[in-house]
Design a protein around this motif. Structure first.
Motif, PDB file in Angstrom:
ATOM      1  N   GLU A 294       0.779  -1.055   0.190  1.00 35.22           N
ATOM      2  CA  GLU A 294      -0.006   0.026  -0.106  1.00 35.22           C
ATOM      3  C   GLU A 294       0.903   1.407   0.123  1.00 35.22           C
ATOM      4  OE1 GLU A 294      -1.976  -3.519   1.645  1.00 35.22           O
ATOM      5  OE2 GLU A 294      -0.311  -2.453   2.488  1.00 35.22           O
ATOM      6  N   LEU A 295       2.065   1.308   0.683  1.00 36.95           N
ATOM      7  CA  LEU A 295       2.650   2.357   0.729  1.00 36.95           C
ATOM      8  C   LEU A 295       4.268   2.398   0.087  1.00 36.95           C
ATOM      9  CD1 LEU A 295       2.995   5.229   2.610  1.00 36.95           C
ATOM     10  CD2 LEU A 295       4.260   3.709   4.189  1.00 36.95           C
ATOM     11  N   ALA A 296       4.165   3.549  -0.736  1.00 34.71           N
ATOM     12  CA  ALA A 296       5.374   3.835  -1.343  1.00 34.71           C
ATOM     13  C   ALA A 296       6.004   5.058  -1.393  1.00 34.71           C
ATOM     14  CB  ALA A 296       5.533   3.398  -2.792  1.00 34.71           C
ATOM     15  N   VAL A 297       7.485   5.345  -1.319  1.00 35.25           N
ATOM     16  CA  VAL A 297       7.998   6.662  -1.642  1.00 35.25           C
ATOM     17  C   VAL A 297       8.977   6.618  -2.898  1.00 35.25           C
ATOM     18  CG1 VAL A 297       8.254   7.191   0.800  1.00 35.25           C
ATOM     19  CG2 VAL A 297      10.084   5.899  -0.400  1.00 35.25           C
ATOM     20  N   TYR A 298       8.733   7.774  -3.736  1.00 37.08           N
ATOM     21  CA  TYR A 298       9.329   7.828  -5.223  1.00 37.08           C
ATOM     22  C   TYR A 298      10.039   9.298  -5.257  1.00 37.08           C
ATOM     23  CZ  TYR A 298       5.182  10.420  -6.273  1.00 37.08           C
ATOM     24  OH  TYR A 298       4.078  11.247  -6.241  1.00 37.08           O
ATOM     25  N   THR A 299      10.818   9.119  -6.316  1.00 36.46           N
ATOM     26  CA  THR A 299      11.449  10.512  -6.942  1.00 36.46           C
ATOM     27  C   THR A 299      11.480  10.181  -8.169  1.00 36.46           C
ATOM     28  OG1 THR A 299      13.233  11.974  -6.646  1.00 36.46           O
ATOM     29  CG2 THR A 299      13.715   9.589  -6.752  1.00 36.46           C
ATOM     30  N   MET A 300      11.236  11.584  -8.923  1.00 33.28           N
ATOM     31  CA  MET A 300      11.341  11.237 -10.470  1.00 33.28           C
ATOM     32  C   MET A 300      12.000  12.558 -11.212  1.00 33.28           C
ATOM     33  SD  MET A 300       7.342  11.730 -11.468  1.00 33.28           S
ATOM     34  CE  MET A 300       6.360  13.350 -11.310  1.00 33.28           C
ATOM     35  N   PHE A 301      12.581  12.525 -12.391  1.00 30.07           N
ATOM     36  CA  PHE A 301      13.030  13.478 -13.174  1.00 30.07           C
ATOM     37  C   PHE A 301      12.593  13.766 -14.422  1.00 30.07           C
ATOM     38  CE2 PHE A 301      15.551  12.108  -9.626  1.00 30.07           C
ATOM     39  CZ  PHE A 301      16.021  13.263  -8.888  1.00 30.07           C
ATOM     40  N   SER A 302      12.669  14.758 -15.002  1.00 26.20           N
ATOM     41  CA  SER A 302      12.184  14.692 -16.732  1.00 26.20           C
ATOM     42  C   SER A 302      12.626  16.083 -17.423  1.00 26.20           C
ATOM     43  CB  SER A 302      10.694  14.574 -16.795  1.00 26.20           C
ATOM     44  OG  SER A 302      10.000  15.805 -16.415  1.00 26.20           O
ATOM     45  N   MET A 303      13.003  15.825 -18.441  1.00 29.47           N
ATOM     46  CA  MET A 303      13.284  16.846 -19.565  1.00 29.47           C
ATOM     47  C   MET A 303      12.491  16.933 -20.380  1.00 29.47           C
ATOM     48  SD  MET A 303      17.392  16.481 -19.616  1.00 29.47           S
ATOM     49  CE  MET A 303      17.341  14.780 -20.266  1.00 29.47           C
ATOM     50  N   LEU A 304      11.557  18.143 -20.775  1.00 32.37           N
ATOM     51  CA  LEU A 304      10.524  18.347 -21.887  1.00 32.37           C
ATOM     52  C   LEU A 304      11.149  19.190 -23.041  1.00 32.37           C
ATOM     53  CD1 LEU A 304       7.816  18.208 -22.864  1.00 32.37           C
ATOM     54  CD2 LEU A 304       7.169  20.244 -21.572  1.00 32.37           C
ATOM     55  N   ASP A 305      11.299  18.668 -24.099  1.00 27.56           N
ATOM     56  CA  ASP A 305      12.138  19.353 -25.208  1.00 27.56           C
ATOM     57  C   ASP A 305      11.253  19.637 -26.350  1.00 27.56           C
ATOM     58  OD1 ASP A 305      14.023  20.424 -26.814  1.00 27.56           O
ATOM     59  OD2 ASP A 305      14.851  18.452 -27.500  1.00 27.56           O
ATOM     60  N   LEU A 306      10.860  20.884 -26.323  1.00 32.94           N
ATOM     61  CA  LEU A 306      10.000  21.404 -27.617  1.00 32.94           C
ATOM     62  C   LEU A 306      10.818  21.740 -28.465  1.00 32.94           C
ATOM     63  CD1 LEU A 306       7.050  23.101 -25.547  1.00 32.94           C
ATOM     64  CD2 LEU A 306       7.176  20.680 -26.203  1.00 32.94           C
ATOM     65  N   GLN A 307      10.306  22.266 -29.750  1.00 34.95           N
ATOM     66  CA  GLN A 307      11.220  22.721 -30.840  1.00 34.95           C
ATOM     67  C   GLN A 307      11.926  24.188 -30.541  1.00 34.95           C
ATOM     68  OE1 GLN A 307       7.749  22.523 -33.547  1.00 34.95           O
ATOM     69  NE2 GLN A 307       9.332  21.583 -34.926  1.00 34.95           N
ATOM     70  N   SER A 308      11.504  25.203 -29.893  1.00 34.99           N
ATOM     71  CA  SER A 308      12.120  26.179 -29.537  1.00 34.99           C
ATOM     72  C   SER A 308      12.301  26.250 -28.235  1.00 34.99           C
ATOM     73  CB  SER A 308      11.114  27.377 -30.186  1.00 34.99           C
ATOM     74  OG  SER A 308       9.877  27.404 -29.579  1.00 34.99           O
ATOM     75  N   ASP A 311      12.022  22.312 -20.945  1.00 38.56           N
ATOM     76  CA  ASP A 311      11.758  22.587 -19.392  1.00 38.56           C
ATOM     77  C   ASP A 311      12.384  21.404 -18.883  1.00 38.56           C
ATOM     78  OD1 ASP A 311      10.889  23.775 -16.975  1.00 38.56           O
ATOM     79  OD2 ASP A 311       8.839  23.904 -17.624  1.00 38.56           O
ATOM     80  N   ASN A 312      12.792  21.391 -17.443  1.00 37.36           N
ATOM     81  CA  ASN A 312      13.009  20.263 -16.537  1.00 37.36           C
ATOM     82  C   ASN A 312      12.082  20.360 -15.101  1.00 37.36           C
ATOM     83  OD1 ASN A 312      15.750  19.692 -18.082  1.00 37.36           O
ATOM     84  ND2 ASN A 312      15.880  21.812 -17.643  1.00 37.36           N
ATOM     85  N   SER A 313      11.963  19.157 -14.830  1.00 36.52           N
ATOM     86  CA  SER A 313      11.148  18.889 -13.494  1.00 36.52           C
ATOM     87  C   SER A 313      11.932  17.998 -12.794  1.00 36.52           C
ATOM     88  CB  SER A 313       9.850  18.402 -13.974  1.00 36.52           C
ATOM     89  OG  SER A 313       9.654  17.129 -14.145  1.00 36.52           O
ATOM     90  N   ALA A 314      11.559  18.267 -11.163  1.00 31.26           N
ATOM     91  CA  ALA A 314      12.163  17.216 -10.523  1.00 31.26           C
ATOM     92  C   ALA A 314      11.054  16.970  -9.120  1.00 31.26           C
ATOM     93  CB  ALA A 314      13.335  17.490  -9.739  1.00 31.26           C
ATOM     94  N   ALA A 315      10.927  15.916  -8.545  1.00 28.22           N
ATOM     95  CA  ALA A 315       9.572  15.515  -7.695  1.00 28.22           C
ATOM     96  C   ALA A 315      10.039  14.425  -6.533  1.00 28.22           C
ATOM     97  CB  ALA A 315       8.456  15.238  -8.419  1.00 28.22           C
ATOM     98  N   LEU A 316       9.688  14.754  -5.458  1.00 26.65           N
ATOM     99  CA  LEU A 316       9.736  13.595  -4.338  1.00 26.65           C
ATOM    100  C   LEU A 316       8.345  13.369  -3.825  1.00 26.65           C
ATOM    101  CD1 LEU A 316      11.584  11.973  -2.647  1.00 26.65           C
ATOM    102  CD2 LEU A 316      11.748  13.906  -1.003  1.00 26.65           C
ATOM    103  N   GLY A 317       7.732  12.168  -3.846  1.00 23.89           N
ATOM    104  CA  GLY A 317       6.523  12.071  -3.207  1.00 23.89           C
ATOM    105  C   GLY A 317       6.276  10.615  -2.638  1.00 23.89           C
ATOM    106  N   VAL A 318       5.204  10.645  -1.652  1.00 22.25           N
ATOM    107  CA  VAL A 318       4.876   9.463  -1.100  1.00 22.25           C
ATOM    108  C   VAL A 318       3.224   9.403  -1.602  1.00 22.25           C
ATOM    109  CG1 VAL A 318       3.963  10.846   0.941  1.00 22.25           C
ATOM    110  CG2 VAL A 318       4.590   8.400   1.159  1.00 22.25           C
ATOM    111  N   ARG A 319       3.186   7.904  -1.712  1.00 24.51           N
ATOM    112  CA  ARG A 319       1.710   7.461  -2.154  1.00 24.51           C
ATOM    113  C   ARG A 319       1.285   6.282  -1.295  1.00 24.51           C
ATOM    114  NH1 ARG A 319       3.452   5.894  -6.766  1.00 24.51           N
ATOM    115  NH2 ARG A 319       3.559   3.819  -6.359  1.00 24.51           N
ATOM    116  N   TYR A 320      -0.182   6.228  -0.860  1.00 25.14           N
ATOM    117  CA  TYR A 320      -0.590   5.471  -0.001  1.00 25.14           C
ATOM    118  C   TYR A 320      -1.985   5.017  -0.837  1.00 25.14           C
ATOM    119  CZ  TYR A 320      -2.972   2.968   3.570  1.00 25.14           C
ATOM    120  OH  TYR A 320      -3.476   2.009   4.530  1.00 25.14           O
ATOM    121  N   THR A 321      -2.148   3.703  -1.080  1.00 26.49           N
ATOM    122  CA  THR A 321      -3.244   3.406  -1.544  1.00 26.49           C
ATOM    123  C   THR A 321      -4.197   2.380  -0.881  1.00 26.49           C
ATOM    124  OG1 THR A 321      -2.129   1.285  -2.564  1.00 26.49           O
ATOM    125  CG2 THR A 321      -2.765   3.414  -4.035  1.00 26.49           C
TER     126      THR A 321
END
Length: 322
Positions: A294-308, A311-321
């Protein structure tokens, strides 16, 4: 107002069935997801997020599902969900919203037929190939077709030797345009429980102003260093019906599960310009640690590259189901 009417109808049906003495009360199950995330985006290009630091609760939700069995071949089923909308500028005045809300019938030999607000079967055809589903790096960041629509009739067949057929039809009872539909044929198991692979082909025709075809394969690849390596490929062609936009999308991903860790890498491109005004590419990487089912922690990173621009992103989260 719509959600209130849905609850009133559902309660009335349950009361009528109980009062008749023919069946017992509904069998209810409460479920949900709580996802709390600290998110940073460098610029203001990503959908679903604003520039800078922010606290998100991406699609956290609570729902109830009901099932009343009359016999093995006839069951009354219903689902009602409420969610936290994205906390970006577009949803600033609407923090909460109705998610899936439908009612219908199901049987072991003929499948399920439901009506209401629901995910299209074109959307559901993705299975579990999107490693960053319901986050900033969801495939919907670039690629269209991930729709949840009102007043749709959805049919899902039983699984026969690994094969399953499903379809959506848009009735247009409200202000949404009627007549759009989709269908999906899949083979295998998206959760890798009964089969070690999942293959799907899906088409959408004038559904939410979209014509599209999608084919994907997702499979367990090998056992490596005491862990399990899986991967997937997806191709989609999209054409918008009210704007002169069309193009192709590709998605490739790899995941490595070892003990309680899951390592994720995903690449996506889309040149249809339906989600952003320019062609785009998205690289995403993540690491998840599951404390329990049910419980998890996570991190993620991304790079969004458009033509012109990019952008970049970073996140740290916790998820409970639950």
């Amino acid at each position: 107002m719509k959600s209130t009417l849905f609850r009133m109808k559902l309660t009335a049906v349950g009361f009528a069935l109980t009062a008749s003495g023919q069946v017992a009360a509904f069998d209810w199950d409460i479920y949900g997801k709580i996802d709390l995330q600290g998110l940073y985006t460098e610029n203001d290009l990503y959908r679903y997020a604003d520039e800078g630091w922010q606290i998100e609760a991406p699609l956290s939700r609570i729902g109830a599902k009901a099932k009343q069995a009359f016999n093995d071949e006839f069951n009354l089923v219903a689902v009602f969900e409420y969610q936290v909308n994205g906390l970006d500028q577009a949803n600033r005045d609407d923090k909460f919203g109705l998610r899936n809300a439908y009612i219908g019938f199901a049987g072991k030999s003929w499948g399920e037929l439901v009506f209401g607000k629901n995910d299209t079967r074109f959307k559901k055809s993705e299975g579990k190939i999107d490693l960053f589903n319901e986050t900033l790096n969801d495939m919907a960041q670039l690629t269209p077709g991930q729709d949840r629509l009102e007043n749709v009739v959805v049919y899902t067949s039983p699984v026969l030797s690994g094969l399953q057929f499903s379809a959506t039809y848009q009735t247009g009872v409200s202000d949404e345009e009627s007549g759009g539909y989709d269908w999906t044929l899949s083979y295998g198991d998206s959760g890798f429980k009964s089969y070690s692979y999942y293959v799907a082909y899906s088409q959408a025709h004038d559904l939410n102003n979209l014509d599209a075809q999608r084919v994907l394969v997702h499979a367990r690849l090998a056992e490596v260093a005491g862990g399990l390596l899986s991967g997937g490929l997806m191709f989609q062609h999209s054409e918008h019906q009210t704007r002169p936009l069309k193009g192709d999308a590709l998605l490739a991903e790899l995941a490595f599960d070892r003990e309680q860790f899951t390592y994720k890498l995903q690449w996506q491109k889309d040149d249809s310009k339906t989600r952003h005004p320019e062609e785009g590419r998205l690289w995403s990487a993540g690491l998840e640690y599951g404390y329990s089912k049910e419980l998890a922690v996570y991190t993620m990173f991304s790079m969004l590259d458009l033509q012109s621009q990019d952008d970049n992103s970073a996140a740290l989260g916790v998820r409970y189901t639950f």
